[in-house]
Motif scaffolding. Structure first.
Motif, mmCIF file in Angstrom:
data_model
loop_
_atom_site.group_PDB
_atom_site.id
_atom_site.type_symbol
_atom_site.label_atom_id
_atom_site.label_comp_id
_atom_site.label_asym_id
_atom_site.label_seq_id
_atom_site.Cartn_x
_atom_site.Cartn_y
_atom_site.Cartn_z
ATOM 1 N N UNK A 1 0.899 -1.170 0.095
ATOM 2 C CA UNK A 1 -0.110 0.094 -0.113
ATOM 3 C C UNK A 1 1.060 1.355 -0.036
ATOM 4 N N UNK A 2 2.085 1.028 0.656
ATOM 5 C CA UNK A 2 2.818 2.500 0.335
ATOM 6 C C UNK A 2 3.535 2.844 -0.658
ATOM 7 N N UNK A 3 3.139 1.945 -1.961
ATOM 8 C CA UNK A 3 3.535 2.095 -3.110
ATOM 9 C C UNK A 3 2.335 2.922 -3.941
ATOM 10 N N UNK A 4 1.207 3.074 -3.265
ATOM 11 C CA UNK A 4 0.036 3.666 -3.944
ATOM 12 C C UNK A 4 -0.232 5.148 -3.407
ATOM 13 N N UNK A 5 -0.567 5.845 -4.365
ATOM 14 C CA UNK A 5 -1.143 7.465 -4.074
ATOM 15 C C UNK A 5 -2.248 7.702 -4.631
ATOM 16 N N UNK A 6 -3.163 7.913 -3.491
ATOM 17 C CA UNK A 6 -4.463 8.555 -4.013
ATOM 18 C C UNK A 6 -4.568 10.093 -3.932
ATOM 19 N N UNK A 7 -5.103 10.738 -4.862
ATOM 20 C CA UNK A 7 -5.037 12.152 -5.134
ATOM 21 C C UNK A 7 -6.684 12.400 -4.966
ATOM 22 N N UNK A 8 -6.627 13.844 -4.234
ATOM 23 C CA UNK A 8 -7.831 14.460 -4.367
ATOM 24 C C UNK A 8 -7.825 15.763 -4.384
ATOM 25 N N UNK A 9 -8.848 16.502 -4.828
ATOM 26 C CA UNK A 9 -9.071 18.053 -5.119
ATOM 27 C C UNK A 9 -9.399 18.657 -3.541
ATOM 28 N N UNK A 10 -9.752 17.584 -2.682
ATOM 29 C CA UNK A 10 -10.005 18.027 -1.149
ATOM 30 C C UNK A 10 -11.465 17.719 -0.800
#
Length: 376
Positions: free
Chosen positions: A217-226
């Motif tokens: 899971x440390x190799x996964x990035x989840x982005x968000x605008x907020x």
């Protein structure tokens, strides 16, 4: 979610339109127990589900003829039950001597999405989409201009990664066989607006093989605008992915225009939620900041950004400056190199670790949504 809708005059779409046909159920949509249950309900041996999963996640096989441990008499039924086709490649474009590959996919209902494979020395990153289109309406983003068509299913998200993993395993990408080491949810769509499917995909990708792809899971990035409530919910999931907050401005006046969701959740509320994520998970948050000439790249905004982040102390955040990948016809253009250098200098002077993202694939329309827009 904040019910004060009077703060916004822009049509933000937080949920996908209803009434559309759903994608076919695939083993990546299901837990191991649900896979067995599905087969048993069809009169097929439930224990075969793990064999099919091993072909999909571990062997990366997509040809039933290669699944020789499945009985020939049941093979077609097993594959039809658990591995229905999800997407068809429309176009694949290459850059960086073949180590960057952008694929445009057509989903079962005709929706178009994009994924990008980027191979670096020692690692490979997949950038995946979570929605067909996007409802966040950010004016500098190609995807945001097209609106939201629908959410993607868990399996449709996972399939982008598995397709990239297959191309590596088959030696189709320069550098020999390899494995996907990193996944970034920075393709089309707002991941946290499709929360259930995105978290499901993360779980499938991190489940140990053969039940899942078996990555960290440390190799996964989840982005968000907020999406503040979802950011706080993600902090309690127990999956230590990296959270990337697409901030793009440190002040509400500008961010209201660049990231319209800011009219519901202010800069202060959004940064508070990001810090909460750090406190709960111990994972340093990435602040994404697209550099736009004479819009958000002023030196005083760099100072203000540092001050906003440092209100919560130091060591919890890293700023990732992104040279804008320009969209044809857009009023927004990439910042001058000198202005980006000064932005970095001012952030670092106030103790905020900062890097400028290595941009790849500009010549193949690698900004999210550009290739799909051309196809339309």
């Amino acid at each position: 979610m904040n019910d004060d809708t009077s703060r916004t005059s822009l049509p933000l779409v937080l949920e996908a339109p209803r009434g559309r046909r759903k994608p076919p159920r695939h083993l990546a949509d299901l837990t191991p127990a649900e896979r067995k249950e599905q087969l048993s309900g069809m009169g097929l041996p439930g224990f075969r589900a793990r064999q099919v999963a091993a072909h999909y996640f571990a062997r990366l096989v997509d040809d039933p003829a290669e699944m020789t441990d499945l009985p020939a008499a049941q093979r077609d039924d097993l594959v039809a039950a658990l591995l229905p086709p999800l997407m068809t490649p429309v176009r694949t474009l290459e850059a960086d001597r073949g180590t960057t590959r952008k694929t445009l996919w057509r989903l079962f209902d005709g929706s178009l999405v994009e994924s990008v494979l980027m191979r670096y020395p020692g690692r490979t990153t997949m950038c995946v989409s979570s929605q067909a289109g996007c409802g966040m309406a950010c004016p500098f983003c190609a995807t945001g201009q097209g609106g939201l068509q629908r959410n993607m299913s868990t399996a449709e998200i996972v399939e982008q990664v598995i397709a990239g993993a297959r191309s590596l395993a088959r030696g189709e990408v320069p550098g020999g066989e390899g494995r996907v080491n990193n996944i970034v949810f920075m393709g089309m769509g707002e991941p946290l607006a499709n929360y259930g499917a995105v978290v499901g995909a993360v779980r499938r990708l991190t489940d140990p093989a053969p039940d899942g792809y078996g990555m960290s899971a440390r190799g996964i990035t989840v982005s968000t605008v907020g999406l503040v409530p979802r950011m706080r919910q993600l902090a309690d999931e127990g999956i230590p992915v990296t959270l990337a907050l697409s901030l793009h401005a440190p002040d509400d006046e500008l961010r209201n225009t660049l990231v319209p969701i800011n009219t519901r959740f202010s800069v202060a509320e959004t940064v508070d939620a990001a810090h909460h994520y750090f406190e709960r998970t111990g994972r340093r948050v990435s602040i994404e900041y697209a550099m736009m000439r004479d819009v958000n790249d002023h030196a005083w905004r760099a100072d203000l950004l540092a001050d906003v982040l440092n209100e919560h102390g130091r060591g919890w955040v890293h700023v990732n400056l992104i040279p804008l990948n320009e969209v044809p016809g857009s009023q927004f253009t990439r910042s001058r190199d000198a202005d980006m250098d000064e932005f970095v200098r001012r952030l670092e002077a106030k103790g905020v670790p900062t890097t400028v993202r290595d941009t790849r694939g500009n010549e193949i329309d690698a900004a999210c949504g550009q290739l799909a827009a051309l196809e339309d």
